[in-house]
Design a protein around this motif. Sequence first.
Motif, mmCIF file in Angstrom:
data_model
loop_
_atom_site.group_PDB
_atom_site.id
_atom_site.type_symbol
_atom_site.label_atom_id
_atom_site.label_comp_id
_atom_site.label_asym_id
_atom_site.label_seq_id
_atom_site.Cartn_x
_atom_site.Cartn_y
_atom_site.Cartn_z
ATOM 1 N N ARG A 177 48.732 44.104 38.987
ATOM 2 C CA ARG A 177 47.520 44.577 39.579
ATOM 3 C C ARG A 177 46.634 44.911 38.612
ATOM 4 N NH1 ARG A 177 49.110 48.276 44.045
ATOM 5 N NH2 ARG A 177 49.305 49.864 42.583
ATOM 6 N N THR A 229 42.034 45.939 37.870
ATOM 7 C CA THR A 229 40.927 46.823 38.472
ATOM 8 C C THR A 229 39.639 46.017 38.072
ATOM 9 O OG1 THR A 229 42.175 48.837 38.284
ATOM 10 C CG2 THR A 229 39.925 48.753 38.583
ATOM 11 N N ASP A 257 46.753 44.535 46.709
ATOM 12 C CA ASP A 257 45.508 44.515 46.097
ATOM 13 C C ASP A 257 44.417 45.490 47.085
ATOM 14 O OD1 ASP A 257 44.945 43.009 48.172
ATOM 15 O OD2 ASP A 257 44.972 41.133 46.959
ATOM 16 N N SER A 271 40.670 45.707 43.612
ATOM 17 C CA SER A 271 41.836 45.483 43.026
ATOM 18 C C SER A 271 42.120 44.013 43.001
ATOM 19 C CB SER A 271 43.048 46.003 43.218
ATOM 20 O OG SER A 271 42.940 47.450 43.056
#
Length: 415
Positions: free
Chosen positions: A196, A198, A265, A303
């Motif tokens: 994941r 950002t 996400d 995300s």
Amino acid sequence: MLEAREACWGATGRNGGHCQPLLFDSTPDVAAFEVQNCNTVRSFVEEHKIQCEWRSLSGCRSFWTKPLAAAATQEVEHLKRAAPDLGKNVTLLDKEEDIRRYRVNGAPAATITASAGSLWPYKLITFILEKLVREGKLNLQTNTPVTSIETCEQDEATYILRTPRGEIRAQHIIMATNAYTSHLLPEFADLIVPERGTMTALIPPKNMKPFETSYGFVGANGASATHDDYLNQRPSSGVPNPAGHLMFGGGRVAATLPAMGETDDSVFDEDSAVYLRKALLTLLDLGGDVQDLEELRATHKWSGIWGVSRDRHPWVGAVPGRPRVWLAGGYSGHGMPNATLCGKAVVEMLLADESGAPADYVAERLIRTGNLPQAYVITEERIDRASKLASVQEQDQKMWASSRDPKNPEALRLL
């Protein structure tokens, strides 16, 4: 085409549109393939006049420790010797005045790479999908996740794809599932691992001069060499909402939530976002009205999940042990200069299989003509080799540890 959620709702629709080939991080055939991908995307956009904010530009990649700068210097020099046609597209900057010309503050080295591009990926992909649907060439079903794939008992040449909305039968399946591949192909659980990241859209300071390049920041503020922050700037005119947003992604160095192995996400790491709002004020000479400005304002933050390949190369081709199942995925956060022609290659393999030609023959032709790197092709031998490497999680831990120990030779590796 079965989409688990809305169209283009995964990593492609969530990234910042940073289409930059990495010319000295891998072998020359991979570098040439990435350049070819970027050129293909640009040509398609221009041919169809797609309003996706495409801009051809150069990419400035900065290296923030002396070991990383030395490694970059060595790799660029090697590229110029081994593949001079590719090497001429890379300019190494190691003098402070040259680096500052690109508004970079304090990095000991930087590279300028031609053949890069900036775009809004969601607008590109939705244009393609809409065109195909309108022309009757594609049946797109959104919010239709495939929960399982089974072989039909009455016809072994047919697969049954089960979804919450019913089942579909098909003779061929192309998996463009990237980080989520192991959901349906469990044998890839340790070969393509989700991670994941950002992303933010930041308002630039008032009166800031627009950037002329895209940016990558390798090893900045103690980050791992494999987790560089990256920046694109949206246009300031001639497009809807021309705010010149700074599309800045990364921030793993400040993350407090788990990233590796994560698939959700909807979870957002606020500490990464705080870092991203502040970091550009020191990494770059933004100019404009920055006095007393402690951070940039984010209009949006979100995300995204990408798939990390265990051997750092995408997986493209026929899935061993599963006749007529094909895969293109595992881009390790670098899909923009790879995915287009990987998808084309896997379709060529499928069509050749339909005509009776062996898939490995087609793969060899693609490799020979420069339309697919050898390292990308799925084979049982490659799976076996990759399975003997350190796991993705172990590699990740090792790289983060080495980033905090500049004497560790692993800090010199640019993967």
